[in-house]
Write an enzyme that holds these catalytic residues in place. Structure first.
Site, PDB file in Angstrom:
ATOM      1  N   CYS A   1       1.730  16.047 -11.648  1.00 21.17           N
ATOM      2  CA  CYS A   1       3.002  14.960 -12.515  1.00 21.17           C
ATOM      3  C   CYS A   1       3.835  13.725 -11.943  1.00 21.17           C
ATOM      4  O   CYS A   1       4.006  12.933 -12.780  1.00 21.17           O
ATOM      5  CB  CYS A   1       3.971  15.907 -13.175  1.00 21.17           C
ATOM      6  SG  CYS A   1       5.071  16.751 -11.559  1.00 21.17           S
TER       7      CYS A   1
ATOM      8  N   ALA B   1       0.441  -9.287  19.258  1.00 20.49           N
ATOM      9  CA  ALA B   1       1.402  -9.595  18.596  1.00 20.49           C
ATOM     10  C   ALA B   1       2.725  -8.969  19.110  1.00 20.49           C
ATOM     11  O   ALA B   1       3.846  -9.993  19.382  1.00 20.49           O
ATOM     12  CB  ALA B   1       1.467  -8.027  16.460  1.00 20.49           C
TER      13      ALA B   1
ATOM     14  N   ASN C   1      -3.955 -12.536  16.282  1.00 22.81           N
ATOM     15  CA  ASN C   1      -4.759 -10.856  16.415  1.00 22.81           C
ATOM     16  C   ASN C   1      -4.788 -11.130  17.730  1.00 22.81           C
ATOM     17  O   ASN C   1      -5.466 -12.122  17.969  1.00 22.81           O
ATOM     18  CB  ASN C   1      -5.478 -10.656  15.343  1.00 22.81           C
ATOM     19  CG  ASN C   1      -6.230  -9.998  14.824  1.00 22.81           C
ATOM     20  OD1 ASN C   1      -7.215  -9.512  15.774  1.00 22.81           O
ATOM     21  ND2 ASN C   1      -6.057  -9.721  13.619  1.00 22.81           N
ATOM     22  N   PRO C   2      -5.430 -10.225  18.770  1.00 20.35           N
ATOM     23  CA  PRO C   2      -5.898 -10.084  19.996  1.00 20.35           C
ATOM     24  C   PRO C   2      -7.906 -10.408  19.491  1.00 20.35           C
ATOM     25  O   PRO C   2      -8.166 -10.798  20.645  1.00 20.35           O
ATOM     26  CB  PRO C   2      -6.431  -8.611  20.331  1.00 20.35           C
ATOM     27  CG  PRO C   2      -5.357  -7.983  19.194  1.00 20.35           C
ATOM     28  CD  PRO C   2      -4.978  -8.710  18.268  1.00 20.35           C
ATOM     29  N   GLN C   3      -8.716 -10.239  18.618  1.00 25.33           N
ATOM     30  CA  GLN C   3     -10.034 -10.748  18.173  1.00 25.33           C
ATOM     31  C   GLN C   3      -9.607 -11.815  17.868  1.00 25.33           C
ATOM     32  O   GLN C   3      -9.414 -12.626  17.165  1.00 25.33           O
ATOM     33  CB  GLN C   3     -10.200 -10.147  17.484  1.00 25.33           C
ATOM     34  CG  GLN C   3     -10.215  -7.742  17.523  1.00 25.33           C
ATOM     35  CD  GLN C   3     -10.909  -7.734  18.137  1.00 25.33           C
ATOM     36  OE1 GLN C   3     -11.941  -8.476  18.449  1.00 25.33           O
ATOM     37  NE2 GLN C   3     -10.902  -6.424  19.499  1.00 25.33           N
TER      38      GLN C   3
ATOM     39  N   GLY D   1      -2.253  -8.888  12.695  1.00 27.91           N
ATOM     40  CA  GLY D   1      -3.192  -7.670  12.794  1.00 27.91           C
ATOM     41  C   GLY D   1      -3.537  -7.132  11.348  1.00 27.91           C
ATOM     42  O   GLY D   1      -2.975  -5.887  11.418  1.00 27.91           O
TER      43      GLY D   1
ATOM     44  N   SER E   1      -7.212  -7.048  10.014  1.00 27.11           N
ATOM     45  CA  SER E   1      -8.989  -6.838   9.903  1.00 27.11           C
ATOM     46  C   SER E   1      -8.678  -8.181   8.383  1.00 27.11           C
ATOM     47  O   SER E   1     -10.331  -8.575   9.222  1.00 27.11           O
ATOM     48  CB  SER E   1      -9.564  -5.548  10.088  1.00 27.11           C
ATOM     49  OG  SER E   1      -9.227  -4.741   8.730  1.00 27.11           O
TER      50      SER E   1
ATOM     51  N   HIS F   1       0.885  -1.095   0.251  1.00 28.49           N
ATOM     52  CA  HIS F   1       0.042  -0.030   0.063  1.00 28.49           C
ATOM     53  C   HIS F   1       1.056   1.192   0.208  1.00 28.49           C
ATOM     54  O   HIS F   1       0.633   1.883  -0.072  1.00 28.49           O
ATOM     55  CB  HIS F   1      -1.219   0.283   1.296  1.00 28.49           C
ATOM     56  CG  HIS F   1      -2.265  -1.438   1.322  1.00 28.49           C
ATOM     57  ND1 HIS F   1      -2.838  -1.275   2.126  1.00 28.49           N
ATOM     58  CD2 HIS F   1      -2.878  -2.027   0.163  1.00 28.49           C
ATOM     59  CE1 HIS F   1      -3.589  -2.361   1.556  1.00 28.49           C
ATOM     60  NE2 HIS F   1      -3.667  -2.659   0.977  1.00 28.49           N
TER      61      HIS F   1
HETATM   62  N1  APR Z   1      -1.680  -7.022  17.680  1.00 25.68           N
HETATM   63  C1  APR Z   1      -2.002  -8.001  16.240  1.00 25.68           C
HETATM   64  N2  APR Z   1      -3.190  -6.925  16.013  1.00 25.68           N
HETATM   65  C2  APR Z   1      -3.586  -6.004  16.579  1.00 25.68           C
HETATM   66  C3  APR Z   1      -3.060  -5.178  17.680  1.00 25.68           C
HETATM   67  C4  APR Z   1      -1.805  -5.541  18.198  1.00 25.68           C
HETATM   68  N3  APR Z   1      -1.600  -5.370  19.386  1.00 25.68           N
HETATM   69  N4  APR Z   1      -4.529  -4.776  18.572  1.00 25.68           N
HETATM   70  C5  APR Z   1      -5.306  -4.256  17.019  1.00 25.68           C
HETATM   71  N5  APR Z   1      -4.658  -5.440  15.966  1.00 25.68           N
HETATM   72  C6  APR Z   1      -5.636  -5.892  15.117  1.00 25.68           C
HETATM   73  C7  APR Z   1      -6.906  -5.563  15.224  1.00 25.68           C
HETATM   74  O1  APR Z   1      -7.805  -6.366  15.419  1.00 25.68           O
HETATM   75  C8  APR Z   1      -7.992  -5.697  13.450  1.00 25.68           C
HETATM   76  O2  APR Z   1      -7.854  -6.782  13.364  1.00 25.68           O
HETATM   77  O3  APR Z   1      -5.258  -5.149  13.102  1.00 25.68           O
HETATM   78  C9  APR Z   1      -6.452  -5.400  12.248  1.00 25.68           C
HETATM   79  C10 APR Z   1      -6.302  -3.921  12.210  1.00 25.68           C
HETATM   80  O4  APR Z   1      -7.215  -4.210  11.164  1.00 25.68           O
HETATM   81  P1  APR Z   1      -6.919  -2.277  10.398  1.00 25.68           P
HETATM   82  O5  APR Z   1      -7.005  -1.272  10.980  1.00 25.68           O
HETATM   83  O6  APR Z   1      -8.254  -3.260   9.849  1.00 25.68           O
HETATM   84  O7  APR Z   1      -6.453  -2.725   9.339  1.00 25.68           O
HETATM   85  P2  APR Z   1      -5.193  -3.355   7.493  1.00 25.68           P
HETATM   86  O8  APR Z   1      -6.181  -4.811   8.225  1.00 25.68           O
HETATM   87  O9  APR Z   1      -4.232  -3.378   7.974  1.00 25.68           O
HETATM   88  O10 APR Z   1      -6.157  -2.795   7.044  1.00 25.68           O
HETATM   89  C11 APR Z   1      -5.986  -2.541   5.984  1.00 25.68           C
HETATM   90  O11 APR Z   1      -7.692  -0.653   5.067  1.00 25.68           O
HETATM   91  O12 APR Z   1      -7.452   1.369   5.315  1.00 25.68           O
HETATM   92  C12 APR Z   1      -6.623   0.638   4.617  1.00 25.68           C
HETATM   93  O13 APR Z   1      -4.356   1.042   3.565  1.00 25.68           O
HETATM   94  C13 APR Z   1      -4.956   0.765   4.921  1.00 25.68           C
HETATM   95  O14 APR Z   1      -3.773  -0.862   4.947  1.00 25.68           O
HETATM   96  C14 APR Z   1      -4.875  -0.512   5.162  1.00 25.68           C
HETATM   97  C15 APR Z   1      -5.703  -1.520   5.241  1.00 25.68           C
END
Ligand code: APR
Length: 262
Positions: A130, A238, A220-222, A194, A196, A119
């Protein structure tokens, strides 16, 4: 699920590991994720609505202010134990490909090399008109009124300078995307950390690895219900899970710096 012996064996036997990261890997460095609740200055804003070419056309100062705020956070941040553990893991396996959706440089600052940025980067702005690169100062200006900041002008054509990130509706860099999908299709094990997993096409990378026969491990914490024959979830932050994993894998210690001793 806990880190089992079977999972450790998958790591030990892997010839090619892909690590695929999202915003969650930088959360413990103080960089807000996109889809967890935002606080402070930006709590009323939806990042997805700021990350489009239309948003920049409509209100360049708002969008530039948001990215300069993120760049400022990144410049103030340090790699956390998750970034360090990933760099250390690369020393333990025959081949590791690191693919990130993140636009920060914390993987590189933790010692990872040849990071594939799907990204783009906060640190490589270019002209909106340009497309020529623009050099930024290391000290971003504080956005006025807490938020807005006029983007600089291109030194070649006087166009507005935009962040060097991929916005919604834009193509991902072709070579990076190809390299990421090739690695996912060829690896034995993919570690997804980490993210979503909602933003395509990046989000399909773990699925490609799974379909090609690799073991896929999500951190992932979720909690996620992935536990299966070849797809697993390690629930936790993480910065805790990855150093634990490294410690349990054994081998060389304290590779990166004094703050990391699994
Ligand atoms: N360790 C691991 N995971 C974590 C932690 C942690 N300490 N804290 C939060 N998370 C998880 C959340 O539970 C969530 O699932 O990280 C994830 C973050 O998700 P997003 O905010 O959606 O980030 P990402 O998946 O990188 O988004 C993808 O979306 O907006 C665009 O271009 C942007 O690259 C980004 C893309």
């Amino acid at each position: 699920m806990p880190i089992t012996d079977a999972l450790l064996d998958s790591f030990r036997n892997a010839r090619h590991v892909v690590v695929f990261t999202g915003a969650g890997v930088s959360a413990e460095s103080g960089i807000p994720t996109f889809r967890d609740a935002l606080t402070g200055l930006w709590e009323r804003f939806d990042p997805a609505e700021l990350a489009t070419p239309d948003a920049f056309r409509r209100d360049p100062a708002l969008v530039w202010g948001w990215y300069e705020w993120r760049r400022m956070k990144v410049l103030q941040a340090q790699p956390n134990p998750a970034h360090l553990a990933i760099a250390a893991l690369a020393e333990r396996v025959p081949k590791l490909t690191l693919v990130t959706q993140n636009v920060d440089d914390l993987h590189e600052r933790a010692g990872s090399r040849d990071v594939i940025h799907l990204h783009g980067s906060l640190h490589a702005p270019r002209c909106f008109a340009c497309a020529r690169p623009h050099t930024l100062t290391e000290t971003p200006e504080e956005p006025a009124e807490g938020r807005r900041l006029e983007p600089p002008r291109c030194q070649h054509c006087n166009g507005l300078v935009r962040p060097g990130v991929v916005w919604f509706g834009e193509m991902l860099p072709e070579a990076a995307l190809q390299a990421a999908f090739d690695a996912a299709g060829a690896c034995d094990l993919l570690l997804s950390i980490g993210t979503s997993g909602v933003v395509q096409p990046a989000a399909s990378i773990p699925r490609v690895a799974l379909q090609a026969g690799a073991v896929v491990v999500h951190v992932n914490p979720q909690p996620a219900g992935h536990d299966g024959r070849r797809e697993f979830s390690l629930t936790g932050a993480a910065g805790g899970v990855l150093p634990d994993l490294l410690r349990m894998l054994g081998g060389r210690h304290g590779i990166i710096d004094g703050s990391f001793r699994p």
